[in-house]
Enzyme design. Sequence first.
Site, mmCIF file in Angstrom:
data_model
loop_
_atom_site.group_PDB
_atom_site.id
_atom_site.type_symbol
_atom_site.label_atom_id
_atom_site.label_comp_id
_atom_site.label_asym_id
_atom_site.label_seq_id
_atom_site.Cartn_x
_atom_site.Cartn_y
_atom_site.Cartn_z
ATOM 1 N N TYR A 24 0.822 -1.215 0.000
ATOM 2 C CA TYR A 24 0.000 0.000 0.000
ATOM 3 C C TYR A 24 0.857 1.266 0.000
ATOM 4 O O TYR A 24 0.388 2.336 -0.376
ATOM 5 C CB TYR A 24 -0.940 0.036 1.219
ATOM 6 C CG TYR A 24 -2.049 -0.995 1.190
ATOM 7 C CD1 TYR A 24 -2.174 -1.876 0.115
ATOM 8 C CD2 TYR A 24 -2.972 -1.095 2.217
ATOM 9 C CE1 TYR A 24 -3.176 -2.831 0.080
ATOM 10 C CE2 TYR A 24 -3.987 -2.043 2.192
ATOM 11 C CZ TYR A 24 -4.078 -2.911 1.130
ATOM 12 O OH TYR A 24 -5.076 -3.852 1.107
ATOM 13 N N LYS A 59 3.459 -15.226 2.342
ATOM 14 C CA LYS A 59 3.373 -15.979 1.078
ATOM 15 C C LYS A 59 4.818 -16.282 0.671
ATOM 16 O O LYS A 59 5.285 -15.895 -0.406
ATOM 17 C CB LYS A 59 2.612 -15.124 0.043
ATOM 18 C CG LYS A 59 2.264 -15.828 -1.236
ATOM 19 C CD LYS A 59 1.148 -16.846 -1.096
ATOM 20 C CE LYS A 59 0.933 -17.561 -2.415
ATOM 21 N NZ LYS A 59 0.140 -18.792 -2.297
ATOM 22 N N ASP A 86 -3.019 -18.044 1.777
ATOM 23 C CA ASP A 86 -4.163 -18.739 1.165
ATOM 24 C C ASP A 86 -4.685 -19.827 2.102
ATOM 25 O O ASP A 86 -5.896 -20.000 2.275
ATOM 26 C CB ASP A 86 -3.820 -19.304 -0.226
ATOM 27 C CG ASP A 86 -2.389 -19.816 -0.338
ATOM 28 O OD1 ASP A 86 -1.635 -19.730 0.651
ATOM 29 O OD2 ASP A 86 -2.025 -20.337 -1.412
ATOM 30 N N ASP A 112 -5.418 -6.633 5.828
ATOM 31 C CA ASP A 112 -6.604 -5.909 5.395
ATOM 32 C C ASP A 112 -7.677 -6.909 4.958
ATOM 33 O O ASP A 112 -8.849 -6.843 5.367
ATOM 34 C CB ASP A 112 -6.196 -5.005 4.213
ATOM 35 C CG ASP A 112 -7.273 -4.017 3.837
ATOM 36 O OD1 ASP A 112 -8.288 -3.946 4.547
ATOM 37 O OD2 ASP A 112 -7.104 -3.316 2.819
ATOM 38 N N ASP A 139 -11.332 -8.543 7.278
ATOM 39 C CA ASP A 139 -12.728 -8.473 6.818
ATOM 40 C C ASP A 139 -13.340 -9.861 6.838
ATOM 41 O O ASP A 139 -14.494 -10.051 7.229
ATOM 42 C CB ASP A 139 -12.800 -7.900 5.393
ATOM 43 C CG ASP A 139 -13.157 -6.425 5.396
ATOM 44 O OD1 ASP A 139 -12.678 -5.721 6.305
ATOM 45 O OD2 ASP A 139 -13.908 -5.983 4.502
#
Length: 360
Positions: free
Chosen positions: A141, A190, A222, A246, A250
């Site tokens: 980001y 990852k 994942d 992020d 959620d």
Amino acid sequence: MAKIAVLPGDGIGKEIVPQAIKVLKTVASKYDLNLEFEEGYIGGEAIDKVGKALPDETLELCKNSDAVLLGAVGGPKWDNLPATQRPEVASLLPLRKELGLYANLRVCSLYPELVGASTLKEEVVKGTDLVVVRELTGGIYFGKKYREKVEGGEKAVDTLEYTTFEIERIARTAFEIASKRRGKVTSVDKANVLESSRLWRETVTRLHEDYKDITLEHMYVDNCAMQLIREPKQFDVILTTNMFGDILTDQASMLTGSIGMLPSASLGGEVALYEPAHGSAPDIAGQDKANPLATILSAAMLLRYSLNCEEGAKEIEKAVSQVLKDGYGTGDLAQEGFKVVGCQEMGDRVNNYLLGEENV
Ligand code: NAD
């Protein structure tokens, strides 16, 4: 005296923040805290009023306060602005960076009364209690981004960088939090694909030497997405990067029944920031339908981390629990036997418990 910068922002921010302030004022009077609240513009409203999503006065107000309480920013009115001027990008990201808030804590614990509000089966979600520690001022980001013309169209580039320093300080936060909980950190990356994730994994593993009593496991993002839904109770503290955190938070919010239940604290600098994990919910804004509990629980975190008032924080958490036990909830929590009430009434019911007044 402690000064709280109050930034309601856009959409439901205007409805949920006053509920949290009401509750904070009640706790302040009970614990002899002298709180001063000062409001500032942020997000779309600030663009409309001052021409800038994060006005200089707002940033100054935050820097000169003891803590910041934020609602949410953004909405369809500002969706067509160039990407870098959109409220979320042009206010939240620089505010976090300017305040040095590199650690974002999102608490995801399921109140027993909300088991029926979750989309998952009771036996899967019951007892879920985890914290996501998300790196907040680095990663993709904040990396260099640009576009350039290439044959046949354009190329868009986002860069993902992490330094040892950035990884060490967020990992330390996660280990410290785990030491006060159930003593387990799951570091999510990852590393099978990304070089920055390989550095992340090496650094977290090395730092673990200082925290031998904490159990550390590594998990690919994942797999983590799948495990959160398969068996959320396996997690205590999830440590992860900015973008992975992020997305995963959620997802994790649904374990608590609604995204309207998820509070957050952003720590690391001198002034910490507290906000619900959700956005400005334009679809329900202005209708007294928003769930104020994530913001009220963020206010509890403010008492805990910025004002050192653990008792007041616990009292708010208990009052929230009592209101849910009474069977009241906003529409997002609707389940059999629940009475649906509006944002304001939900705030009043929590506040009445704090005041020791009867909820009728
Ligand atoms: P959102 O979180 O605002 O809403 C997603 C869904 O959850 C909607 O159906 C909404 O009604 C519901 N919801 C969210 N909070 C709720 C609450 N407290 N009570 C009841 N229901 C609630 O996400 P979105 O729709 O993707 O984004 C809307 C706007 O918010 C966009 O402009 C987005 O960029 C912005 N946003 C801001 C923040 C922030 O300020 N930190 C975070 C995420 C999104």
